[in-house]
Design a protein around this motif. Structure first.
Motif, mmCIF file in Angstrom:
data_model
loop_
_atom_site.group_PDB
_atom_site.id
_atom_site.type_symbol
_atom_site.label_atom_id
_atom_site.label_comp_id
_atom_site.label_asym_id
_atom_site.label_seq_id
_atom_site.Cartn_x
_atom_site.Cartn_y
_atom_site.Cartn_z
ATOM 1 N N ALA A 20 -68.248 -34.267 -27.029
ATOM 2 C CA ALA A 20 -66.794 -34.061 -27.085
ATOM 3 C C ALA A 20 -66.118 -34.652 -25.854
ATOM 4 N N SER A 21 -66.714 -34.459 -24.666
ATOM 5 C CA SER A 21 -66.152 -35.025 -23.437
ATOM 6 C C SER A 21 -66.178 -36.544 -23.480
ATOM 7 N N ALA A 22 -67.252 -37.108 -24.024
ATOM 8 C CA ALA A 22 -67.353 -38.563 -24.118
ATOM 9 C C ALA A 22 -66.235 -39.130 -24.981
ATOM 10 N N PHE A 23 -66.014 -38.535 -26.145
ATOM 11 C CA PHE A 23 -64.932 -39.005 -27.008
ATOM 12 C C PHE A 23 -63.581 -38.811 -26.333
ATOM 13 N N PHE A 24 -63.412 -37.667 -25.701
ATOM 14 C CA PHE A 24 -62.152 -37.378 -25.019
ATOM 15 C C PHE A 24 -61.866 -38.388 -23.908
ATOM 16 N N LEU A 25 -62.857 -38.667 -23.064
ATOM 17 C CA LEU A 25 -62.661 -39.607 -21.967
ATOM 18 C C LEU A 25 -62.396 -41.019 -22.483
ATOM 19 N N TRP A 26 -63.089 -41.400 -23.553
ATOM 20 C CA TRP A 26 -62.840 -42.707 -24.174
ATOM 21 C C TRP A 26 -61.405 -42.789 -24.691
ATOM 22 N N ALA A 27 -60.985 -41.759 -25.425
ATOM 23 C CA ALA A 27 -59.633 -41.752 -25.978
ATOM 24 C C ALA A 27 -58.584 -41.681 -24.873
ATOM 25 N N LEU A 28 -58.856 -40.888 -23.835
ATOM 26 C CA LEU A 28 -57.919 -40.740 -22.726
ATOM 27 C C LEU A 28 -57.719 -42.069 -22.000
ATOM 28 N N ASP A 29 -58.796 -42.805 -21.827
ATOM 29 C CA ASP A 29 -58.697 -44.113 -21.192
ATOM 30 C C ASP A 29 -57.817 -45.049 -22.016
ATOM 31 N N HIS A 30 -57.946 -44.980 -23.324
ATOM 32 C CA HIS A 30 -57.161 -45.862 -24.189
ATOM 33 C C HIS A 30 -55.677 -45.492 -24.194
#
Length: 436
Positions: free
Chosen positions: A34-44
């Motif tokens: 969940a953190s990985a997806f969140f950090l990826w989306a947050l970066d975008h």
């Protein structure tokens, strides 16, 4: 031999270790993913906002979306991290599964349009929500659920910052001022390490911070200790603690003001969004929007720039406080910890000039010190300093965090946090104005 080895006891310990591993490894995998997806989306979404400056003017619209989302679907999830802390203290209605997607969507909206917020709240809430859902699925008892929730907090925190040991200690230390929940020692460590490993396995990279200050004669020492520099670190620690207290008190006061001015909760972020836009034009910069870790503008004030001379303005820390409490107190989602890193690093940068101290070292001390005071977690923050910056300056990290904790009072950013051991005592016992 029987005095040194008790087969029954140690067999039971091994069984419990295996049991906790089976329970907490899935929690770590879920929270880390969940953190990985969140950090990826947050970066975008951050990149999109930086490329399209006009999105800032839609921040009030984004505020309506976040407000209505939680008004229609939030229910107990609106309490955020405080709900998880309350459930760990005293299990009640449980942590709703909807908390994870709600806080994820709300945080991405906040950052897309330029709100000044963090990410730890999102990771902690996702970790706690997923842990709770997993616990209900396998029908664990209430005491086991309490440990699972702490493991979810540890995995979320450890994975989102890339600090697994900090995540484990934070989950045990944040619940009550002055007390660590050692019954969760092994489960939180397993979950946090697995969460961090899982997040990294998805290809997520974390920001790298570096303190390069070192005296040549101390280069071979395990720990650098200079009496004068240590005294300066203690002095800075007082400032970090007072800054933490200022942040917490202003945040709680402004939250009450929002409720009084705008009785209808979904509309409070609208006011917050308008105020953030006004602040951008008042201050004349967008440096205090979003996370503030990096910026495409090489002249911008960021967390990373604060580690260099002239990398921050004297009042950068103050303006980040204002932008953040205006955003978060109105109802936008995200969290306060990354903004606290920004506040602390820029305050440390400013203090380094006044104290004639190394800029990068004092930016690092502020980074962890203000966080320690605002969350009442000095041990976790000391460990974070070691994980992020290296062990050479451990004594300074401890001094800054412990002193900041002592001077920050009993209030913090988490209202559900309880006072187990007061920070100050008098000769005839505990101070009477401390409430448990």
């Amino acid at each position: 031999m029987k005095h040194f080895f008790n087969f029954s006891f140690h067999a039971g310990s091994l069984k419990q270790l295996l049991g906790w591993s089976l329970l907490t490894i899935p929690v770590g995998v879920l929270a880390g993913s969940a953190s990985a997806f969140f950090l990826w989306a947050l970066d975008h979404v951050t990149h999109i906002r930086q490329q399209h400056a006009w999105l800032l003017f839609l921040l009030p619209v984004g505020g309506v979306a976040v407000g209505l989302l939680y008004h229609w679907l939030g229910r107990e999830a609106e309490k955020g991290s405080n709900l998880i802390i309350d459930e760990i203290h005293k299990p009640g209605g449980g942590v709703p599964r909807r908390m994870a997607p709600l806080v994820l969507i709300g945080t991405l909206i906040t950052h897309l349009f330029g709100g000044s917020a963090g990410r730890e709240g999102t990771a902690v809430q996702m970790g706690g929500s997923l842990a709770s859902g997993f616990g209900r699925l396998i029908r664990v008892k209430s005491e086991t659920m309490r440990i699972l929730l702490m493991s979810g907090v540890a995995a979320g925190f450890g994975s989102v910052f890339g600090t697994p040991l900090t995540g484990a200690v934070f989950a045990m230390e944040v619940l009550a001022v002055g007390r660590i929940q050692y019954d969760a020692l092994v489960p939180t460590l397993i979950a946090s390490v697995v969460g961090d490993y899982t997040c990294s396995a998805w290809g997520i990279k974390h920001a790298i911070y570096q303190i390069s200050f070192i005296e040549p004669e101390a280069a071979s020492a395990i720990f650098h200790v200079d009496a004068l520099l240590l005294l300066k670190a203690v002095t800075a620690g007082i400032a970090f603690g007072l800054c933490s207290l200022l942040f917490s008190e202003l945040a709680h006061s402004l939250q009450k003001a929002y409720k009084k001015l705008v009785p209808l909760a979904p509309l409070r972020p609208v006011l917050g969004g308008v105020m953030v836009i006004a602040l951008v034009y008042l201050v004349g910069t967008r440096d205090y929007l979003g996370l503030g870790i990096t910026s495409p503008d090489p002249k911008a004030v960021t967390i990373l720039s604060a580690f260099h001379p002239d990398g921050a303005h004297v009042l950068s820390w103050w303006w980040k406080i204002v932008f953040t409490i205006v955003t978060i107190s109105s109802g936008f989602k995200g969290g306060e910890v990354t903004p606290l890193f920004f506040i602390g690093a820029t305050l440390g940068n400013a203090l380094s000039g006044l104290l004639h101290a190394p800029v990068d070292l004092f930016a690092g001390l502020g980074f962890i010190g203000v966080f320690a005071g605002a969350t009442n977690t000095p041990l976790a923050c000391t460990i974070m300093g070691i994980e992020l910056f290296g062990a050479h300056y451990t004594v300074y990290f401890a001094a800054a965090c412990f002193i900041a904790y002592f001077f920050s009072g009993h209030a913090g950013i988490y209202s559900a946090q309880r006072v187990a051991v007061p920070k100050k005592q008098v000769d005839n016992g505990v101070e009477s104005d401390v409430s448990a």
